[in-house]
Write a protein that holds these residues in place. Structure first.
Motif, short mmCIF file in Angstrom:
data_model
loop_
_atom_site.label_atom_id
_atom_site.label_comp_id
_atom_site.label_asym_id
_atom_site.label_seq_id
_atom_site.Cartn_x
_atom_site.Cartn_y
_atom_site.Cartn_z
N VAL A 182 7.56 -7.90 -3.77
CA VAL A 182 7.33 -9.33 -3.97
C VAL A 182 7.84 -9.70 -5.34
CG1 VAL A 182 5.59 -11.16 -4.03
CG2 VAL A 182 5.26 -9.20 -2.51
N TYR A 183 8.74 -10.66 -5.40
CA TYR A 183 9.20 -11.19 -6.69
C TYR A 183 8.36 -12.41 -7.04
CZ TYR A 183 13.50 -8.43 -6.24
OH TYR A 183 14.41 -7.42 -6.13
N GLN A 184 7.82 -12.40 -8.23
CA GLN A 184 7.03 -13.55 -8.68
C GLN A 184 7.85 -14.30 -9.71
OE1 GLN A 184 3.67 -13.85 -7.38
NE2 GLN A 184 3.96 -15.94 -8.12
N THR A 185 8.34 -15.47 -9.34
CA THR A 185 9.08 -16.28 -10.32
C THR A 185 8.31 -17.57 -10.52
OG1 THR A 185 10.64 -16.17 -8.48
CG2 THR A 185 11.55 -15.88 -10.65
N GLY A 186 7.63 -17.68 -11.66
CA GLY A 186 6.81 -18.85 -11.92
C GLY A 186 5.72 -18.95 -10.86
N ALA A 242 6.19 -16.98 -5.07
CA ALA A 242 6.30 -15.56 -4.75
C ALA A 242 7.28 -15.40 -3.59
CB ALA A 242 4.93 -15.03 -4.35
N VAL A 243 8.28 -14.54 -3.81
CA VAL A 243 9.23 -14.27 -2.72
C VAL A 243 8.98 -12.86 -2.20
CG1 VAL A 243 11.65 -14.02 -2.09
CG2 VAL A 243 10.98 -15.78 -3.75
N HIS A 244 8.63 -12.78 -0.92
CA HIS A 244 8.39 -11.48 -0.29
C HIS A 244 9.73 -10.94 0.21
CE1 HIS A 244 4.64 -9.42 1.51
NE2 HIS A 244 5.59 -8.54 1.27
N ALA A 245 10.46 -10.26 -0.66
CA ALA A 245 11.84 -9.87 -0.36
C ALA A 245 11.92 -8.71 0.61
CB ALA A 245 12.59 -9.54 -1.65
N VAL A 246 10.97 -7.77 0.51
CA VAL A 246 10.89 -6.65 1.45
C VAL A 246 9.46 -6.59 1.96
CG1 VAL A 246 10.89 -4.13 1.62
CG2 VAL A 246 12.81 -5.28 0.54
N GLY A 280 22.09 -7.57 8.19
CA GLY A 280 21.17 -8.70 8.11
C GLY A 280 21.80 -9.86 7.36
N ALA A 281 21.26 -11.05 7.60
CA ALA A 281 21.79 -12.26 6.99
C ALA A 281 21.62 -12.21 5.47
CB ALA A 281 21.07 -13.48 7.56
N SER A 282 22.35 -13.05 4.80
CA SER A 282 22.23 -13.18 3.35
C SER A 282 20.79 -13.60 3.02
CB SER A 282 23.23 -14.24 2.87
OG SER A 282 23.06 -14.45 1.52
N GLY A 283 20.18 -12.95 2.04
CA GLY A 283 18.82 -13.29 1.64
C GLY A 283 17.74 -12.56 2.44
N SER A 284 18.14 -11.69 3.37
CA SER A 284 17.14 -11.02 4.20
C SER A 284 16.49 -9.82 3.50
CB SER A 284 17.78 -10.57 5.53
OG SER A 284 18.86 -9.70 5.31
N GLY A 285 17.00 -9.45 2.31
CA GLY A 285 16.35 -8.39 1.55
C GLY A 285 17.11 -7.08 1.49
N LYS A 286 18.36 -7.09 1.92
CA LYS A 286 19.16 -5.84 1.96
C LYS A 286 19.33 -5.22 0.58
CE LYS A 286 22.79 -7.88 3.75
NZ LYS A 286 22.32 -9.28 3.75
N SER A 287 19.74 -6.04 -0.38
CA SER A 287 19.98 -5.49 -1.72
C SER A 287 18.69 -5.04 -2.38
CB SER A 287 20.69 -6.52 -2.61
OG SER A 287 22.00 -6.75 -2.14
N THR A 288 17.62 -5.80 -2.15
CA THR A 288 16.32 -5.41 -2.69
C THR A 288 15.92 -4.04 -2.13
OG1 THR A 288 15.69 -7.73 -2.84
CG2 THR A 288 13.91 -6.12 -2.93
N LEU A 289 16.10 -3.86 -0.82
CA LEU A 289 15.77 -2.58 -0.20
C LEU A 289 16.62 -1.46 -0.80
CD1 LEU A 289 14.11 -1.13 2.05
CD2 LEU A 289 16.10 -1.45 3.54
P1 ADP Z 1 20.40 -9.81 0.59
O1 ADP Z 1 20.96 -8.69 -0.20
O2 ADP Z 1 20.05 -9.45 2.01
O3 ADP Z 1 21.27 -11.01 0.55
P2 ADP Z 1 18.35 -9.92 -1.47
O4 ADP Z 1 17.65 -8.61 -1.40
O5 ADP Z 1 19.37 -10.08 -2.55
O6 ADP Z 1 19.00 -10.26 -0.04
O7 ADP Z 1 17.28 -11.08 -1.61
C1 ADP Z 1 16.12 -11.20 -0.78
C2 ADP Z 1 15.25 -12.34 -1.28
O8 ADP Z 1 14.67 -12.01 -2.54
C3 ADP Z 1 16.02 -13.63 -1.50
O9 ADP Z 1 15.18 -14.71 -1.11
C4 ADP Z 1 16.26 -13.66 -2.98
O10 ADP Z 1 16.36 -14.96 -3.46
C5 ADP Z 1 15.04 -12.94 -3.53
N1 ADP Z 1 15.33 -12.18 -4.78
C6 ADP Z 1 16.21 -11.16 -4.90
N2 ADP Z 1 16.19 -10.66 -6.15
C7 ADP Z 1 15.29 -11.41 -6.85
C8 ADP Z 1 14.81 -11.39 -8.20
N3 ADP Z 1 15.26 -10.50 -9.10
N4 ADP Z 1 13.87 -12.31 -8.55
C9 ADP Z 1 13.41 -13.20 -7.65
N5 ADP Z 1 13.81 -13.26 -6.36
C10 ADP Z 1 14.74 -12.38 -5.95
#
Ligand code: ADP
Ligand code: MG
Length: 223
Positions: free
Chosen positions: A15-19, A22-26, A43-52
């Protein structure tokens, strides 16, 4: 017999907490990748691939859940032990190649060995780096700087750099994202060849045509 999976995760969350937001990325990801697999994370853009991928690559820590890399529970490791695990067990390939521009292909490949705790003599360093360049068919470009190489050749140097420490797992985030179709196929053939020789590979791609070259597809939807 030593037969643990290369990746095992149970209920992993990030979970990313920005201000205020909260974004539940994974979200509750449980995943096993066995030795010798070649898997695509789709997966689509924003689905959490890079975070994973960042969690798998120990570049980031999960908010909750457990993760074993090559049999070792990563969550319990100190920062220094974690960076050692990263250096020794993982090889990274990025969309943008991330090579040092004023440095030869060979020196780029040597870089992870310089950070290796064992320390290698200059000769051994050179031998292993050249062998890695040979594995990607670029031994004859060892002295070239990235600017003197095509995009596909630069990515092959980056793959050689990822291989030089003999990692347990090769991680690639959109490795063909900056390449034309023909060059992308070339790069995928290199991954296939490495996988046939036993390398475990996990790569992110949003292109079904690229994922076809892998042997397993893992789809992310909204975390
Ligand atoms: P993908 O690689 O599938 O496009 P990401 O893993 O980059 O997806 O992002 C998943 C979600 O987490 C998105 O909604 C993105 O905006 C959010 N996110 C990714 N990195 C951060 C971060 N460092 N801080 C806050 N939110 C983030
Ligand atoms: Mg991404």
């Amino acid at each position: 017999m030593d037969s643990h999976p290369v990746i095992r995760m149970e209920h992993l969350n990030k979970v990313y907490q920005t201000g205020e937001v909260a974004v539940h990325a994974v979200r509750e990801v449980s995943l096993k990748v066995e030795k010798g697999e070649f898997a695509a994370v789709m997966g689509a853009s924003g689905s959490g691939k890079s975070t994973l991928m960042n969690l798998i690559g120990c570049l980031d820590r999960p908010t909750s859940g457990s993760y074993w890399l090559d049999g070792e529970e990563v969550g319990t490791l100190s920062k220094s032990r974690l960076s050692r695990v990263r250096n020794q067990r993982l090889g990274f390939v990025f969309q943008g190649f991330n090579l040092l521009s004023r440095t030869s292909a060979l020196e780029n490949v040597e870089l992870p060995l310089l950070y290796s705790p064992h320390g290698h003599g200059g000769r051994e360093l050179r031998r292993r780096s050249l062998a890695a360049l040979e594995r990607v068919g670029l031994a004859d470009r060892a002295g070239h700087h990235p600017g003197q190489l095509s995009g596909g050749q630069q990515q092959r140097v980056a793959i050689a750099r990822a291989l030089v420490n003999e990692p347990a797992l090769l991680l690639a985030d959109e490795p063909t994202g900056n390449l034309d179709t023909r060059t992308s196929i070339e790069i995928m053939s290199i991954f296939q060849d490495l996988n046939r020789k036993g390398m475990t590979i996990l790569m992110v791609t949003h292109e079904p045509d690229i994922a076809r070259y892998c042997r397993r597809e893992i789809v992310m939807r909204d975390g």
